[in-house]
Write a protein that holds these residues in place. Structure first.
Motif, PDB file in Angstrom:
ATOM      1  N   ALA A  11      28.114 -15.182  13.447  1.00  0.00           N
ATOM      2  CA  ALA A  11      27.568 -13.982  12.820  1.00  0.00           C
ATOM      3  C   ALA A  11      28.442 -12.750  13.049  1.00  0.00           C
ATOM      4  N   HIS A  12      29.533 -12.912  13.791  1.00  0.00           N
ATOM      5  CA  HIS A  12      30.433 -11.777  14.022  1.00  0.00           C
ATOM      6  C   HIS A  12      31.028 -11.343  12.684  1.00  0.00           C
ATOM      7  N   PRO A  13      31.160 -10.036  12.433  1.00  0.00           N
ATOM      8  CA  PRO A  13      31.712  -9.583  11.152  1.00  0.00           C
ATOM      9  C   PRO A  13      33.039 -10.221  10.772  1.00  0.00           C
ATOM     10  N   LEU A  14      33.934 -10.421  11.737  1.00  0.00           N
ATOM     11  CA  LEU A  14      35.218 -11.039  11.406  1.00  0.00           C
ATOM     12  C   LEU A  14      35.047 -12.499  11.010  1.00  0.00           C
ATOM     13  N   THR A  15      34.126 -13.196  11.642  1.00  0.00           N
ATOM     14  CA  THR A  15      33.870 -14.587  11.267  1.00  0.00           C
ATOM     15  C   THR A  15      33.365 -14.659   9.832  1.00  0.00           C
ATOM     16  N   ILE A  16      32.485 -13.730   9.477  1.00  0.00           N
ATOM     17  CA  ILE A  16      31.942 -13.701   8.115  1.00  0.00           C
ATOM     18  C   ILE A  16      33.041 -13.370   7.110  1.00  0.00           C
ATOM     19  N   GLU A  73      37.138  -2.135   3.731  1.00  0.00           N
ATOM     20  CA  GLU A  73      37.498  -0.739   3.504  1.00  0.00           C
ATOM     21  C   GLU A  73      36.505   0.227   4.138  1.00  0.00           C
ATOM     22  N   GLU A  74      35.234  -0.144   4.151  1.00  0.00           N
ATOM     23  CA  GLU A  74      34.206   0.764   4.667  1.00  0.00           C
ATOM     24  C   GLU A  74      33.895   0.522   6.141  1.00  0.00           C
ATOM     25  N   LEU A  75      34.087  -0.701   6.616  1.00  0.00           N
ATOM     26  CA  LEU A  75      33.685  -1.026   7.987  1.00  0.00           C
ATOM     27  C   LEU A  75      34.860  -1.115   8.956  1.00  0.00           C
ATOM     28  N   LEU A  76      36.000  -1.635   8.512  1.00  0.00           N
ATOM     29  CA  LEU A  76      37.127  -1.826   9.421  1.00  0.00           C
ATOM     30  C   LEU A  76      38.135  -0.684   9.345  1.00  0.00           C
ATOM     31  N   GLU A  94      30.735  -1.121  18.416  1.00  0.00           N
ATOM     32  CA  GLU A  94      31.247  -0.884  17.061  1.00  0.00           C
ATOM     33  C   GLU A  94      31.119  -2.133  16.202  1.00  0.00           C
ATOM     34  N   TRP A  95      31.279  -3.297  16.813  1.00  0.00           N
ATOM     35  CA  TRP A  95      31.069  -4.541  16.054  1.00  0.00           C
ATOM     36  C   TRP A  95      29.595  -4.692  15.690  1.00  0.00           C
ATOM     37  N   TYR A  96      28.688  -4.294  16.594  1.00  0.00           N
ATOM     38  CA  TYR A  96      27.260  -4.345  16.277  1.00  0.00           C
ATOM     39  C   TYR A  96      26.949  -3.441  15.084  1.00  0.00           C
ATOM     40  N   ARG A  97      27.573  -2.257  15.072  1.00  0.00           N
ATOM     41  CA  ARG A  97      27.328  -1.324  13.970  1.00  0.00           C
ATOM     42  C   ARG A  97      27.884  -1.896  12.660  1.00  0.00           C
ATOM     43  N   CYS A  98      29.048  -2.535  12.718  1.00  0.00           N
ATOM     44  CA  CYS A  98      29.595  -3.184  11.518  1.00  0.00           C
ATOM     45  C   CYS A  98      28.637  -4.250  11.007  1.00  0.00           C
ATOM     46  N   TYR A  99      28.094  -5.027  11.931  1.00  0.00           N
ATOM     47  CA  TYR A  99      27.155  -6.096  11.553  1.00  0.00           C
ATOM     48  C   TYR A  99      25.912  -5.499  10.905  1.00  0.00           C
ATOM     49  N   HIS A 100      25.429  -4.389  11.455  1.00  0.00           N
ATOM     50  CA  HIS A 100      24.245  -3.721  10.909  1.00  0.00           C
ATOM     51  C   HIS A 100      24.473  -3.306   9.455  1.00  0.00           C
ATOM     52  N   ASP A 101      25.700  -2.858   9.128  1.00  0.00           N
ATOM     53  CA  ASP A 101      25.997  -2.357   7.787  1.00  0.00           C
ATOM     54  C   ASP A 101      26.415  -3.442   6.801  1.00  0.00           C
ATOM     55  N   PRO A 115      26.663 -16.499   3.628  1.00  0.00           N
ATOM     56  CA  PRO A 115      25.493 -15.786   4.154  1.00  0.00           C
ATOM     57  C   PRO A 115      25.845 -14.956   5.383  1.00  0.00           C
ATOM     58  N   ILE A 116      24.950 -14.066   5.739  1.00  0.00           N
ATOM     59  CA  ILE A 116      25.085 -13.268   6.954  1.00  0.00           C
ATOM     60  C   ILE A 116      24.018 -13.747   7.924  1.00  0.00           C
ATOM     61  N   PRO A 117      24.373 -14.639   8.837  1.00  0.00           N
ATOM     62  CA  PRO A 117      23.374 -15.216   9.743  1.00  0.00           C
ATOM     63  C   PRO A 117      22.903 -14.222  10.800  1.00  0.00           C
ATOM     64  N   ALA A 118      21.810 -14.548  11.442  1.00  0.00           N
ATOM     65  CA  ALA A 118      21.306 -13.707  12.531  1.00  0.00           C
ATOM     66  C   ALA A 118      22.282 -13.748  13.697  1.00  0.00           C
ATOM     67  N   TRP A 119      22.437 -12.609  14.354  1.00  0.00           N
ATOM     68  CA  TRP A 119      23.330 -12.496  15.499  1.00  0.00           C
ATOM     69  C   TRP A 119      22.491 -12.130  16.713  1.00  0.00           C
TER      70      TRP A 119
END
Length: 481
Positions: free
Chosen positions: A180-185, A231-234, A312-319, A330-334
């Motif tokens: 569920a990490h943003p980079l994994t997604i 562009e918006e998160l990283l 910051e990774w948590y905030r990226c995941y939130h967005d 999909p965006i799985p639960a983290w």
């Protein structure tokens, strides 16, 4: 006899090897070199790159002058390489064929890692070179990073060696990230994107012209939401860490590809039978997308992992969900992020509890005001007097607005080509040269009105800019009936 100019050697050594060096340097602006005393004293310790820096002479011009006289210039000096990179950009700007520039670039930079080239690009931008000019190099160094050159020069690094050098972070660290990490997604989206590109290219090679192929090209439109995520998160976070070059260049290339894809899709929607006319452009686009995948995987993602904090990774995941689903990934639960998400939700709920907000025309609770703003058929963004994003509502999702944009310089929330427009507009608002700007245009085939309004306090002092974004599709449809 081949003439070699080794920039690691001192000026005196170079002149001793070939007296013509003194003459060429004098023509460039090193007049002191003709003085035997200066040559004997300073020439014994001074190199050409160091002398160019002292006298403020562009090293790229020095190198070009020697090359015009038949010299092969060699150096492992980083400053020299930066000058050579500038020279490649200038060759492209002057209209030289891309393939010839690519071939020379691969020959000269096969031993240089991707990180150094990106650093050089960033330095050129800081020195004032327009981002649009640096972007010209993107397709050139992709030849090195992605193996575009058909015949690598002798001694060039292998594909695997280039990959290993380009990654500043151990690949195992990225592979070990939670699903569920943003980079994994984002990497899963790239894998799905590559599969789609394989399918499209195979259909082109097979000369198939089917409805299914058209649907595959339409599916490529998901690349837009994938690019928006990075562009918006990283990229803005990397800006905060002072890593601006790679983000600025990649963002500009992304926008070019999105525009090209939009044009192709629009044309094929109008008439699918015209697909053969666009085959060459589709092939060129798929190649550019592949090269961007490589840059993300080997440059952008490792850099992000290197700098970002866990929060910051948590905030990226939130967005992430607000950016949309790309290629069905999909965006799985983290689970690891859930305590932080719960804390943020509690903080937001707490901020809506309490007394009333008093206005000249009445009062509202925070919850009531928030709900009203969410119901308005308009997206609102407020930028304070210091050009910092302080507030937004974004129910219409015309433009992406991640929570991470709050507290950020508005200039770092836009693609490079738009930044001068935003900067000039706000400067005009502050100087009261104008107080508003209204733009009507189609965005993703939707009729959108964007209204920028300057705000001033009772004494006339500038206090910020507010942006109103309205989608007119529904009312226009009503009036057509």
């Amino acid at each position: 006899m081949e003439k070699i100019l080794d920039l690691k050697k001192t000026v005196a050594e170079l002149v001793e090897e070939n007296p013509e060096v003194s003459e060429i340097m004098a023509e460039i602006g090193f007049k002191e070199i003709t003085n035997p005393v200066a040559l004997n004293v300073m020439g014994r310790i001074m190199t050409i790159p160091r002398g160019a820096a002292v006298k403020g002479i562009d090293l790229a011009k020095v190198i070009a002058a020697f090359e015009e006289r038949g010299y092969q210039v060699i150096s492992d000096d980083a400053q020299s390489r930066q000058g050579r990179i500038r020279n490649f950009i200038e060759r492209l700007s002057s209209g030289e064929d891309l393939d010839s520039v690519r071939a020379d670039f691969v020959q000269e930079f096969s031993h240089v890692d991707a990180q150094e080239i990106m650093t050089a690009e960033q330095t050129l931008i800081k020195e004032g070179m327009p981002v649009s000019e640096v972007q010209r190099l993107c397709d050139v160094h992709s030849a090195l990073f992605h193996g575009v050159a058909s015949e690598p020069p002798p001694g060039a690094l292998s594909h695997d060696e280039i990959h290993a050098q380009a990654a500043s972070v151990n690949p195992d660290d990225i592979d070990a990230l939670p699903e569920a990490h943003p980079l994994t997604i984002l990497r899963a989206e790239n894998a799905a994107l590559e599969t789609l590109l394989d399918t499209i290219e195979a259909e082109l090679d097979g000369a198939k012209r089917t409805d299914v192929m058209f649907q595959h090209i339409l599916a490529l439109g998901d690349v837009r939401s994938h690019y928006i995520k990075k562009e918006e998160l990283l990229m803005p976070l990397l800006y905060d860490y002072g890593v601006t070059g790679p983000s600025q260049v990649m963002w500009g290339i992304d926008d070019e590809m999105k525009r090209e894809l939009a044009m192709i899709i629009k044309a094929l929607k109008a008439d699918e039978e015209t697909l053969p006319m666009y085959e060459a452009r589709i092939r060129a686009l798929t190649q550019r997308i592949r090269e961007m995948i490589f840059k993300e995987e080997k440059i952008l993602f490792p850099l992000s992992l290197r700098y970002f904090t866990q929060m910051e990774w948590y905030r990226c995941y939130h967005d992430l969900p607000d950016m949309g689903i790309s290629f069905g990934v999909p965006i799985p639960a983290w689970a690891e992020a859930q305590p932080w998400l719960d804390q943020e939700a509690a903080r937001l709920a707490q901020s809506q509890v309490g007394g009333k907000l008093q206005f000249p025309t009445g009062e509202l609770s925070m919850e009531q005001l928030t709900t009203i703003l969410q119901l308005l058929p308009v997206d609102i963004t407020f930028i304070d007097k210091d050009d910092v994003v302080r507030f937004f509502t974004n129910e219409g999702q015309v433009f992406t607005r991640p929570l991470s944009a709050l507290g950020r310089d508005v200039m770092n929330c836009h693609p490079p080509e738009i930044i001068p427009v935003v900067r000039n507009l706000i400067a005009d608002f502050k100087a009261k040269k104008r107080t508003q700007m209204i733009v009507h245009r189609y965005i993703r085939e939707r009729p959108i009105r964007v209204h920028y309004q300057a705000m001033y306090d009772k004494s006339g002092e500038y206090i910020g800019t507010v942006e109103f974004v309205t989608d007119h599709a529904e009312p226009l449809e009503k009036f057509r009936r």
